[in-house]
Design a protein around this motif. Structure first.
Motif, PDB file in Angstrom:
ATOM      1  N   ARG A 251       0.829  -1.206   0.000  1.00 18.99           N
ATOM      2  CA  ARG A 251       0.000   0.000   0.000  1.00 18.99           C
ATOM      3  C   ARG A 251       0.866   1.261   0.000  1.00 18.99           C
ATOM      4  O   ARG A 251       0.525   2.259  -0.626  1.00 18.99           O
ATOM      5  CB  ARG A 251      -0.929  -0.003   1.216  1.00 18.99           C
ATOM      6  N   GLU A 252       2.000   1.190   0.690  1.00 14.15           N
ATOM      7  CA  GLU A 252       2.907   2.338   0.701  1.00 14.15           C
ATOM      8  C   GLU A 252       3.502   2.596  -0.683  1.00 14.15           C
ATOM      9  O   GLU A 252       3.714   3.737  -1.085  1.00 14.15           O
ATOM     10  CB  GLU A 252       4.048   2.103   1.700  1.00 14.15           C
ATOM     11  N   GLU A 253       3.776   1.523  -1.402  1.00 21.95           N
ATOM     12  CA  GLU A 253       4.399   1.648  -2.720  1.00 21.95           C
ATOM     13  C   GLU A 253       3.386   1.887  -3.831  1.00 21.95           C
ATOM     14  O   GLU A 253       3.746   2.330  -4.916  1.00 21.95           O
ATOM     15  CB  GLU A 253       5.182   0.375  -3.050  1.00 21.95           C
ATOM     16  N   LYS A 254       2.120   1.615  -3.565  1.00 24.36           N
ATOM     17  CA  LYS A 254       1.074   1.735  -4.582  1.00 24.36           C
ATOM     18  C   LYS A 254       0.926   3.187  -5.028  1.00 24.36           C
ATOM     19  O   LYS A 254       0.883   4.085  -4.193  1.00 24.36           O
ATOM     20  CB  LYS A 254      -0.260   1.241  -4.007  1.00 24.36           C
ATOM     21  N   PRO A 255       0.857   3.435  -6.338  1.00 25.51           N
ATOM     22  CA  PRO A 255       0.695   4.811  -6.824  1.00 25.51           C
ATOM     23  C   PRO A 255      -0.519   5.482  -6.209  1.00 25.51           C
ATOM     24  O   PRO A 255      -1.584   4.887  -6.097  1.00 25.51           O
ATOM     25  CB  PRO A 255       0.506   4.616  -8.335  1.00 25.51           C
ATOM     26  N   LYS A 256      -0.356   6.721  -5.752  1.00 18.85           N
ATOM     27  CA  LYS A 256      -1.443   7.440  -5.091  1.00 18.85           C
ATOM     28  C   LYS A 256      -2.287   8.262  -6.074  1.00 18.85           C
ATOM     29  O   LYS A 256      -3.187   8.962  -5.674  1.00 18.85           O
ATOM     30  CB  LYS A 256      -0.869   8.404  -4.030  1.00 18.85           C
ATOM     31  N   GLY A 257      -1.962   8.201  -7.349  1.00 16.28           N
ATOM     32  CA  GLY A 257      -2.733   8.939  -8.330  1.00 16.28           C
ATOM     33  C   GLY A 257      -2.096  10.252  -8.741  1.00 16.28           C
ATOM     34  O   GLY A 257      -2.542  10.902  -9.676  1.00 16.28           O
ATOM     35  N   LYS A 258      -1.030  10.686  -8.049  1.00 16.18           N
ATOM     36  CA  LYS A 258      -0.354  11.924  -8.421  1.00 16.18           C
ATOM     37  C   LYS A 258       0.688  11.614  -9.498  1.00 16.18           C
ATOM     38  O   LYS A 258       1.491  10.700  -9.354  1.00 16.18           O
ATOM     39  CB  LYS A 258       0.315  12.563  -7.202  1.00 16.18           C
ATOM     40  N   LEU A 259       0.667  12.382 -10.566  1.00 20.26           N
ATOM     41  CA  LEU A 259       1.551  12.127 -11.690  1.00 20.26           C
ATOM     42  C   LEU A 259       2.483  13.303 -11.913  1.00 20.26           C
ATOM     43  O   LEU A 259       2.152  14.441 -11.580  1.00 20.26           O
ATOM     44  CB  LEU A 259       0.726  11.905 -12.968  1.00 20.26           C
ATOM     45  N   ASP A 260       3.660  13.028 -12.474  1.00 21.71           N
ATOM     46  CA  ASP A 260       4.529  14.112 -12.919  1.00 21.71           C
ATOM     47  C   ASP A 260       3.818  14.838 -14.055  1.00 21.71           C
ATOM     48  O   ASP A 260       3.323  14.215 -14.998  1.00 21.71           O
ATOM     49  CB  ASP A 260       5.867  13.561 -13.412  1.00 21.71           C
ATOM     50  N   LEU A 261       3.736  16.164 -13.951  1.00 20.42           N
ATOM     51  CA  LEU A 261       2.906  16.928 -14.876  1.00 20.42           C
ATOM     52  C   LEU A 261       3.717  17.925 -15.686  1.00 20.42           C
ATOM     53  O   LEU A 261       4.485  18.706 -15.127  1.00 20.42           O
ATOM     54  CB  LEU A 261       1.815  17.675 -14.088  1.00 20.42           C
ATOM     55  N   ILE A 262       3.548  17.884 -17.005  1.00 18.79           N
ATOM     56  CA  ILE A 262       4.061  18.913 -17.892  1.00 18.79           C
ATOM     57  C   ILE A 262       2.859  19.723 -18.347  1.00 18.79           C
ATOM     58  O   ILE A 262       1.946  19.194 -18.991  1.00 18.79           O
ATOM     59  CB  ILE A 262       4.793  18.304 -19.105  1.00 18.79           C
ATOM     60  N   GLU A 263       2.819  21.002 -17.970  1.00 16.25           N
ATOM     61  CA  GLU A 263       1.626  21.812 -18.194  1.00 16.25           C
ATOM     62  C   GLU A 263       1.650  22.512 -19.540  1.00 16.25           C
ATOM     63  O   GLU A 263       2.692  22.888 -20.054  1.00 16.25           O
ATOM     64  CB  GLU A 263       1.483  22.843 -17.079  1.00 16.25           C
ATOM     65  N   GLY A 264       0.441  22.688 -20.102  1.00 18.97           N
ATOM     66  CA  GLY A 264       0.262  23.410 -21.355  1.00 18.97           C
ATOM     67  C   GLY A 264      -1.107  24.051 -21.379  1.00 18.97           C
ATOM     68  O   GLY A 264      -1.779  24.158 -20.347  1.00 18.97           O
TER      69      GLY A 264
END
Length: 275
Positions: A251-264
């Motif tokens: 659960r600690e390693e599971k992706p939390k839904g936050k992604l690296d974002l490149i904005e446009g």
């Protein structure tokens, strides 16, 4: 490994929290898939004619029933053969097979199987070794793969164990396996065709090869998130402890839904558009 060896040492296998797996890429691929589908995977290598596998299944399921996050756990049964060279012998008892293979007396063979019978009784299972049909389990594993692909893996494992240890059925016989499959809702015609054409033979062999790669040398063998392993029919408390530890880490390693974002330039739900 023959049945007598399993009966003598199976209950003394210990869990190993630090088991390592030789194929790192394989582990990462499986772990990645687990995280994407939102469940932690537990893989269980087993053979239908292994007495401790049925006992281990009951003990593991007792632990799983007490686990608060059991709905976030996926169990997958894997194939393993303890006697791959054994020829199916419907007219011979498993006691006699032990006598021939291990060169012990019939009385000694019955005592060894009696030990497993008592262990099974403690977890509510009935073993009838006098009725057990010595079989090569290759077809039984193909049946399990068919069932797994059709969403009935757990039910298939349970019904095969009962058929072999309690009811004395020949699980190397295609009509018997088709009947078992139909009793849990599988398509009998499709199952018969799959068994006759050995459609799942490579899947069985893949499981067995994989077991060798990760160091399985006896069953039952339980692998938690490809990080921890338990060998043998352990106490439910042992299973529950490793379940909790493995799940906490997963659960600690599971992706939390936050992604690296490149904005446009985007348009937002409120109708505003920004560059």
């Amino acid at each position: 490994m023959f049945l007598v060896a399993i009966i003598i040492i199976g209950s003394f296998f210990a869990f190993n929290e630090n088991d390592t797996f030789k194929n790192k890429d394989q582990r990462m691929e499986i772990v990645s898939n687990q995280k994407l589908n939102g469940k932690m995977k537990i893989e269980i290598w087993s053979d239908v004619m292994c007495p401790f596998c049925y006992i281990g299944k009951e003990k593991f399921e007792t632990a799983l029933s007490e686990f608060a996050y059991k709905n976030q756990v996926e169990v997958e049964w894997k194939s393993y053969q303890i006697m791959p060279e054994l020829q199916t012998q419907p007219d011979k008892s498993i006691h006699e097979v032990l006598v021939d293979q291990k060169r012990i007396s019939l009385e000694q063979a019955k005592q060894l199987n009696g030990y497993a019978t008592q262990m099974a009784k403690h977890v509510g299972l009935t073993y009838n070794f006098d009725k057990t049909v010595p079989v090569n389990t290759l077809k039984a594993h193909q049946f399990q793969h068919f069932a797994k692909e059709n969403g009935k893996g757990d039910q298939a494992e349970e019904i095969m164990f009962k058929a072999y240890f309690t009811d004395g059925k020949n699980v190397d016989d295609i009509p018997t396996l088709v009947s078992l499959g139909q009793s849990i809702g599988l398509d009998g015609v499709a199952l018969q065709q799959a068994l006759e054409n050995q459609i799942y033979i490579q899947a069985v062999k893949k499981d067995i090869t994989e077991a060798q790669e990760i160091g399985v040398n006896g069953v039952p063998y339980f692998v938690f998130d490809r990080k921890r392993a338990i060998s043998g029919a352990q106490d439910p408390k042992v299973f529950l402890e490793i379940l909790r530890k493995s799940f906490e880490e997963w659960r600690e390693e599971k992706p939390k839904g936050k992604l690296d974002l490149i904005e446009g330039a985007v348009c937002k739900p409120d109708g505003t558009c920004e560059q």
